[in-house]
Design a protein around this motif. Sequence first.
Motif, mmCIF file in Angstrom:
data_model
loop_
_atom_site.group_PDB
_atom_site.id
_atom_site.type_symbol
_atom_site.label_atom_id
_atom_site.label_comp_id
_atom_site.label_asym_id
_atom_site.label_seq_id
_atom_site.Cartn_x
_atom_site.Cartn_y
_atom_site.Cartn_z
ATOM 1 N N THR A 106 0.820 -1.230 -0.033
ATOM 2 C CA THR A 106 -0.112 0.017 0.027
ATOM 3 C C THR A 106 1.011 1.166 -0.157
ATOM 4 O O THR A 106 0.496 2.188 -0.735
ATOM 5 C CB THR A 106 -0.869 -0.066 1.181
ATOM 6 N N ILE A 107 1.915 1.330 0.849
ATOM 7 C CA ILE A 107 2.949 2.246 0.730
ATOM 8 C C ILE A 107 3.380 2.542 -0.858
ATOM 9 O O ILE A 107 3.406 3.563 -1.117
ATOM 10 C CB ILE A 107 4.127 2.077 1.711
ATOM 11 N N SER A 108 3.854 1.482 -1.251
ATOM 12 C CA SER A 108 4.381 1.488 -2.534
ATOM 13 C C SER A 108 3.457 2.149 -3.729
ATOM 14 O O SER A 108 3.477 2.725 -4.379
ATOM 15 C CB SER A 108 4.855 0.233 -3.166
ATOM 16 N N LEU A 109 2.100 1.696 -3.514
ATOM 17 C CA LEU A 109 1.030 1.897 -4.185
ATOM 18 C C LEU A 109 0.901 3.470 -4.384
ATOM 19 O O LEU A 109 0.462 3.918 -5.372
ATOM 20 C CB LEU A 109 -0.190 1.150 -3.882
ATOM 21 N N VAL A 110 0.574 3.967 -3.285
ATOM 22 C CA VAL A 110 0.140 5.280 -2.936
ATOM 23 C C VAL A 110 1.146 6.373 -3.617
ATOM 24 O O VAL A 110 1.028 7.005 -4.500
ATOM 25 C CB VAL A 110 -0.148 5.846 -1.492
ATOM 26 N N ALA A 111 2.509 6.192 -3.207
ATOM 27 C CA ALA A 111 3.579 6.847 -3.473
ATOM 28 C C ALA A 111 4.037 6.649 -5.138
ATOM 29 O O ALA A 111 4.089 7.727 -5.735
ATOM 30 C CB ALA A 111 4.824 6.727 -2.485
ATOM 31 N N GLY A 112 3.982 5.488 -5.477
ATOM 32 C CA GLY A 112 4.293 5.049 -6.929
ATOM 33 C C GLY A 112 3.440 5.757 -7.741
ATOM 34 O O GLY A 112 3.612 6.094 -9.083
ATOM 35 N N THR A 113 1.893 5.717 -7.505
ATOM 36 C CA THR A 113 0.903 5.870 -8.191
ATOM 37 C C THR A 113 0.946 7.668 -8.294
ATOM 38 O O THR A 113 0.736 8.259 -9.521
ATOM 39 C CB THR A 113 -0.318 5.766 -7.706
ATOM 40 N N ARG A 171 8.951 0.596 -8.783
ATOM 41 C CA ARG A 171 8.190 -0.151 -9.902
ATOM 42 C C ARG A 171 6.804 0.033 -10.253
ATOM 43 O O ARG A 171 6.159 -0.006 -11.251
ATOM 44 C CB ARG A 171 8.274 -1.560 -9.092
ATOM 45 N N PHE A 172 6.229 0.573 -9.160
ATOM 46 C CA PHE A 172 4.562 1.331 -9.255
ATOM 47 C C PHE A 172 4.759 2.302 -10.303
ATOM 48 O O PHE A 172 3.696 2.630 -10.961
ATOM 49 C CB PHE A 172 4.300 1.293 -7.927
ATOM 50 N N ALA A 173 5.932 3.132 -9.992
ATOM 51 C CA ALA A 173 5.881 4.390 -10.692
ATOM 52 C C ALA A 173 5.956 4.177 -12.076
ATOM 53 O O ALA A 173 5.347 4.894 -12.949
ATOM 54 C CB ALA A 173 7.017 5.276 -10.244
ATOM 55 N N ARG A 174 6.663 3.226 -12.560
ATOM 56 C CA ARG A 174 6.983 2.934 -13.876
ATOM 57 C C ARG A 174 5.559 2.452 -14.524
ATOM 58 O O ARG A 174 5.340 2.677 -15.615
ATOM 59 C CB ARG A 174 8.229 2.060 -14.113
ATOM 60 N N VAL A 175 5.130 1.455 -13.628
ATOM 61 C CA VAL A 175 3.662 0.745 -14.394
ATOM 62 C C VAL A 175 2.724 1.984 -14.528
ATOM 63 O O VAL A 175 2.047 2.030 -15.702
ATOM 64 C CB VAL A 175 3.084 -0.233 -13.344
ATOM 65 N N ILE A 211 -6.770 3.510 -15.532
ATOM 66 C CA ILE A 211 -5.443 2.666 -15.435
ATOM 67 C C ILE A 211 -5.437 1.666 -14.189
ATOM 68 O O ILE A 211 -4.607 1.072 -13.870
ATOM 69 C CB ILE A 211 -4.254 3.717 -15.202
ATOM 70 N N LEU A 212 -6.685 1.494 -13.627
ATOM 71 C CA LEU A 212 -6.838 0.659 -12.471
ATOM 72 C C LEU A 212 -6.631 -0.838 -12.890
ATOM 73 O O LEU A 212 -6.224 -1.590 -12.176
ATOM 74 C CB LEU A 212 -8.303 0.782 -12.014
ATOM 75 N N GLY A 213 -6.793 -1.172 -14.281
ATOM 76 C CA GLY A 213 -6.529 -2.584 -14.500
ATOM 77 C C GLY A 213 -5.207 -3.166 -14.447
ATOM 78 O O GLY A 213 -4.910 -3.923 -13.703
ATOM 79 N N PRO A 214 -4.040 -2.296 -14.991
ATOM 80 C CA PRO A 214 -2.771 -2.551 -14.658
ATOM 81 C C PRO A 214 -2.328 -2.664 -12.977
ATOM 82 O O PRO A 214 -1.405 -3.195 -12.792
ATOM 83 C CB PRO A 214 -1.948 -1.541 -15.685
ATOM 84 N N LEU A 215 -2.961 -1.521 -12.265
ATOM 85 C CA LEU A 215 -2.761 -1.490 -10.964
ATOM 86 C C LEU A 215 -3.029 -2.436 -10.235
ATOM 87 O O LEU A 215 -2.253 -2.768 -9.359
ATOM 88 C CB LEU A 215 -3.259 -0.060 -10.516
ATOM 89 N N VAL A 217 -3.507 -5.539 -11.132
ATOM 90 C CA VAL A 217 -2.608 -6.628 -11.487
ATOM 91 C C VAL A 217 -1.224 -6.781 -10.664
ATOM 92 O O VAL A 217 -0.905 -7.695 -10.206
ATOM 93 C CB VAL A 217 -2.420 -6.826 -12.949
ATOM 94 N N TYR A 218 -0.646 -5.426 -11.017
ATOM 95 C CA TYR A 218 0.561 -5.257 -10.186
ATOM 96 C C TYR A 218 0.584 -5.357 -8.844
ATOM 97 O O TYR A 218 1.661 -5.977 -8.219
ATOM 98 C CB TYR A 218 1.062 -4.019 -10.908
ATOM 99 N N PHE A 219 -0.465 -4.708 -8.208
ATOM 100 C CA PHE A 219 -0.735 -4.921 -6.788
ATOM 101 C C PHE A 219 -0.692 -6.357 -6.084
ATOM 102 O O PHE A 219 -0.154 -6.598 -5.206
ATOM 103 C CB PHE A 219 -2.098 -4.184 -6.401
ATOM 104 N N THR A 220 -1.324 -7.078 -7.017
ATOM 105 C CA THR A 220 -1.596 -8.438 -6.639
ATOM 106 C C THR A 220 -0.320 -9.212 -6.634
ATOM 107 O O THR A 220 0.008 -9.864 -5.859
ATOM 108 C CB THR A 220 -2.783 -9.237 -7.502
ATOM 109 N N LEU A 221 0.324 -9.088 -7.743
ATOM 110 C CA LEU A 221 1.808 -9.638 -7.934
ATOM 111 C C LEU A 221 2.708 -8.972 -7.099
ATOM 112 O O LEU A 221 3.356 -9.986 -6.307
ATOM 113 C CB LEU A 221 2.303 -9.389 -9.567
#
Length: 296
Positions: A106-113, A171-175, A211-215, A217-221
Amino acid sequence: MSIPLNAAPGAELPKSGRLSRLRAGLALVVENRSALVGLVCVSLLLLVALFAPLIAPYEVDAFTDGVLEGPSWMHPFGIDQIGRDVFSRVVEGTRISLAVGLLAVTISLVAGTIIGLLAGYYGGMVDSVLMRAMDIVLALPYVLMAVLIAAILGPSLQNGIIAIGLVRIPRFARVVRGATMSVAQLQYVEAARSIGASDFRIILHEILPNILGPLIVYFTLSLGDAILAAAVLSFLGLGAQPPMPEWGAMLNEAQRYLTTHPFLSVFPGIFIFVTVLSFNLLGDGLRDVLDPKSRR
């Protein structure tokens, strides 16, 4: 009337259309073996985590009558070096490990997004500065960076979560950047600009929902990857500390008994393996389901 999964981005769907789209998505998940197996396994792990106090027959730090005893009817995973039931500790470890993975990602998701949206939408100098900073972090091995940050912050479960969350931000930022650059050039985004919508509104209402689809998928992985990294940090003594029943910490305690009493390491290791594999299967399956090229 059914609404196709590849309806135009940004289009408003009636309630019946959203339900039809959800049913179609669930049907694709069921048809995809990877997604289905991953979903079932992850659901079982979540149930174990949720009902851990009811499933575990003993308190995690309660002492039994034996020491270093192998699996039996009373203790399916055996008894550890100081008399604690291994099964109870592994079950409780499911709750801890899943929580660690969720918080870190979640930390990665918020900052990377946020970083990816800004870089992909504005481009130019903003993109160059942000992405070069991300490239510097990506140039170093992922686990090594997490170990370094955890060592600087000090050994604890909380610092391990922070370390894992920080190193996954690039990694989240690039996606998100890649997905944003694709969406930002579409007609409905240009239309929103032409009517004077603010950048914040365009990013929040036009780009992010599409862009929620790629997010997803990558969140789950990333969840499986984060759980594995947390176990590595705990095994090295930089994450969860004994006597906390976290899987990596349990492996740390059991390593001296690896040759004489291997069951102490086998069961936490199996749970780590199954959990990481389950999230990877679910993520790969969701990628196939959410990829427009795979839809019929």
